[in-house]
Structures are given as structure tokens and as C-alpha cells.
Design an enzyme around this catalytic site. Structure first.
Site, PDB file in Angstrom:
ATOM      1  N   THR A  19     -26.722 -18.070 -42.762  1.00  0.00           N
ATOM      2  CA  THR A  19     -27.113 -17.160 -43.874  1.00  0.00           C
ATOM      3  C   THR A  19     -28.221 -16.322 -43.287  1.00  0.00           C
ATOM      4  O   THR A  19     -28.900 -16.768 -42.360  1.00  0.00           O
ATOM      5  CB  THR A  19     -27.694 -17.932 -45.085  1.00  0.00           C
ATOM      6  OG1 THR A  19     -26.654 -18.620 -45.748  1.00  0.00           O
ATOM      7  CG2 THR A  19     -28.429 -17.031 -46.084  1.00  0.00           C
ATOM      8  N   ASP A  74     -27.545 -20.817 -53.439  1.00  0.00           N
ATOM      9  CA  ASP A  74     -28.844 -20.284 -53.830  1.00  0.00           C
ATOM     10  C   ASP A  74     -29.023 -18.803 -53.494  1.00  0.00           C
ATOM     11  O   ASP A  74     -29.822 -18.113 -54.132  1.00  0.00           O
ATOM     12  CB  ASP A  74     -29.957 -21.075 -53.130  1.00  0.00           C
ATOM     13  CG  ASP A  74     -29.821 -21.018 -51.603  1.00  0.00           C
ATOM     14  OD1 ASP A  74     -28.675 -20.970 -51.108  1.00  0.00           O
ATOM     15  OD2 ASP A  74     -30.854 -21.022 -50.923  1.00  0.00           O
ATOM     16  N   GLY A  81     -27.932 -24.813 -50.217  1.00  0.00           N
ATOM     17  CA  GLY A  81     -28.319 -24.017 -51.379  1.00  0.00           C
ATOM     18  C   GLY A  81     -28.554 -24.832 -52.630  1.00  0.00           C
ATOM     19  O   GLY A  81     -29.429 -24.508 -53.449  1.00  0.00           O
TER      20      GLY A  81
END
Ligand code: ASP
Length: 353
Positions: free
Chosen positions: A201, A232, A255
Site C-alpha cells: 500500500t 483502512d 487494515g
């Protein structure tokens, strides 16, 4: 050009990048005269080119959010980063589903998209959700229709490499028992290599020459996720948050742990109390560890059996990163060149998986 990229692949990859870039500037602010605040850009470890590009833009008077979005767009368009944008690992059905969110300090605006298909630059779409709707979050088909309405081109985000990795997962871990994997010695080396790696990410927070903040987090999310699973990254307060008077923060890694702890909001709240970015990132790491009660997610000593990384920059330009487990790095540019620096680990040893 690397040896395993042939000319035809190279042309098509650059054509795809050009296609995405045509919509990238939609919603960006006009440039301003440069101020005299020292600019700082921080990112996750996959963001060296991101901090470099964002700093270049900040020094030319770009808005901090626009600089951060253009910085992460390099990684969104890069097929070799399998955790973000084009080339991201798909969901369990082989479909790439992207999540992204942005926040803008001067206006305290925020926007996000989740479960978005076929659009290479979800962070730029999130900026338009912030600027051109009365909402903060659009998901799935609605987010795609919104992106289309603003002229974002649609492409197949699943690269051949990501498809091979997904196929191997399906043949070895998927629910369908009729799928059969090849013997190990026939496995494509790229697939073997992939299954040794960590997740990703990208987060980027930027502090501009006027002391204003902007931040973005963009991802293809958990590998082989249940279709519709949202982590998240597109949730304001979880995968990113800022307060223009205090600082900006973001996170990568599992997340669900950040959703359960509003980790990015918590980091900025620590700054609001007058504490440092270092205290903020460690506080978030400790909360995740302390609230992780599920036996399935704990090692023999009761510690999380996953990793989460936290990044934070304060209004006055101090920055810090932390991780649950040792070995994590973050990218930084504070005017003296882009570099990777160590994150402070909560536990002194690397995660054993
Ligand atoms: N935080 C991302 C998510 O849960 C994944 C990651 O950073 O590895 O979707």
C-alpha cells in the site's frame, strides 16, 4: 529497460501510463508563489520516487495534496508494485479492486473511493469526491460511474504477472478443489518469489512551503480478498488523517487493526496534545498490540502475528515512523534528498510468519 521487459510490453505499459495521466490533474489547484516554510514529504518504503516527485512539485508551488497525489500516481501506474493501482493483486475472483483516500489541510476536506474497478488513479478520483460532491466516500459501481463522469479512462488493471500469481493462489489455497497447481519445479519463478514477500500500500503526507498539509493513501488492498472487502486505506481516521494545525499521519499493513483503533486519527490526536511524531507513532503501535484480542491473530506470547506501519509528520516538520515488528523503513524527503529511514519497532525482532 530491464531484460525481462520486452519492447512490446514496454510500449503498452507506457501507453497505459499515458492513458491514466490524462485524467490525473483533474481537480488540482493552481500553483501558488512559494512560501518560506521548510517542505517535508514522508511516505511508506515503496515511496522513494513519490517523495522525490512530491518535493519537486512543492518547491514549484504546488498544493500539498496535489503534490502527494502526483507522487503516489507513479506507484499507482507502476505494474511492478503489486500492492497499489495497475498491477495490484486482485480479489479472490481475479478482479483488481482499489481503495484510496485523501485529506486536504487548509480546507479540512476529505474524499475517498472504495472497491473501485478499472481506474488506474483512484487517489485522483478521491480528490474529486472531495471537491465535486457533497460526500466523503463513494464505493463500487457508484464510484466507477463518478470516475467515468469526470473522464477517467477505464483499463484492465490485472497484469499478466498478477493474474499468474492469483491463479497459483487459486490452485493452492482457493475454495475450488478442482483447480490443480503445477509441480513446484514447473512454477514460474515470479510466482515463487511473490509468495515470499510482504504486503504493501502507499501512504504519502506532504507539508508545503506555507506550512499546509495534504495526505493520501492508495492501495489494491489485501491480496485475494473477499470481493467488496474494504480495509483502512479509504477510511478517514483509519488509513490516514490530518489536522492542518497539528500534523498528518497514515498507515499501511493489516487494515482491520487500524479500523478497530482509528489509528491515524489517534496519531494526530497525540500531536494535538503537544507530543511528538515519535510518540504518536509508538502510541498507535501500542494500541494495536493492546487491543488485538483474537487468538487467531496472536503468537505464542500474545503479540500480533501481523505487521502494521505508522507514519507521521508534524506541522513544524518533524517526522517519525513505527512498526509492530523490526525491519520496516519509510521514505522521506526534507529538502536534502529522498532517502529511506528506519521505523522504530515496538518489538525488537522481525515478524516470523
Ligand atoms: N492497509 C491495507 C489494507 O488493509 C493493506 C496493506 O497496507 O498491506 O487494505
Amino acid at each position: 529497460m530491464s531484460q525481462n521487459v520486452n519492447r512490446r510490453d514496454f510500449i503498452s505499459a507506457s501507453a497505459i501510463a499515458t492513458l491514466g495521466a490524462s485524467a490525473l490533474g483533474l481537480g488540482a489547484e493552481p500553483r501558488r508563489p512559494v512560501g518560506n516554510h521548510r517542505p517535508v514529504v514522508i511516505s511508506s518504503a515503496n515511496g522513494l520516487r513519490t517523495v522525490e516527485r512530491a518535493m519537486e512539485l512543492l518547491k514549484a508551488g504546488a498544493d500539498p495534496l496535489d503534490a502527494a497525489i502526483e507522487g503516489v500516481a507513479i506507484v499507482e501506474a507502476d505494474p511492478s508494485d503489486r500492492t497499489v493501482g495497475y498491477g495490484g493483486i486482485p480479489n479472490e475472483e481475479g478482479v483488481v479492486e482499489l481503495d484510496a483516500a485523501v485529506m486536504h489541510g487548509p480546507t479540512h476536506g476529505g474524499g475517498s473511493v472504495a472497491s473501485l474497478h478499472n481506474i488506474m488513479h483512484p487517489a485522483a478520483v478521491a480528490r474529486l469526491v472531495m471537491k465535486r460532491t457533497d460526500h466523503c466516500l463513494l464505493v463500487g459501481e457508484g464510484a466507477l460511474k463518478f470516475a467515468r463522469a469526470h473522464g477517467f479512462p477505464e483499463i484492465n488493471l490485472l497484469t499478466d504477472e498478477a493474474r499468474k500469481i492469483w491463479l497459483h493462489w487459486k490452485e493452492t489455497n482457493g475454495k475450488e478443489s478442482d483447480w490443480i497447481a503445477p509441480p513446484d519445479n514447473e512454477l514460474d519463478p515470479l510466482v515463487r518469489e511473490f509468495f515470499k514477500r510482504e504486503h504493501g500500500t502507499i501512504h504519502c503526507s506532504a507539508l508545503d512551503t506555507h506550512g499546509n498539509l495534504g495526505c493520501v493513501t492508495t492501495t489494491s488492498g489485501l491480496y485475494f480478498k473477499i470481493p467488496g472487502r474494504v480495509g483502512d486505506s479509504p477510511i478517514l481516521g483509519a488509513g490516514l488523517y490530518l489536522d492542518n494545525a497539528a500534523g498528518s499521519a497514515g498507515s499501511t499493513g493489516r487494515g482491520e487493526a487500524n479500523l478497530l483503533n482509528c489509528s491515524s486519527f489517534a496519531m494526530v490526536d497525540v500531536l494535538r496534545r503537544g507530543l511528538s511524531p515519535q510518540e504518536a507513532v509508538l502510541e498507535a503501535a501500542k494500541r494495536v498490540a493492546a487491543t488485538n484480542k483474537s487468538p487467531r491473530l496472536r503468537d505464542a506470547k500474545g503479540r500480533p502475528n501481523f505487521d502494521v506501519k505508522f507514519y507521521c509528520v508534524s506541522k513544524d516538520g518533524r517526522f517519525a515512523g513505527a512498526s509492530l515488528w523490526a525491519g520496516a523503513k519509510m521514505a522521506v524527503h526534507d529538502g536534502e534528498g529522498a532517502r529511506l529511514v528506519d521505523c522504530t519497532p515496538l518489538y525488537p525482532e522481525p515478524l516470523v510468519s
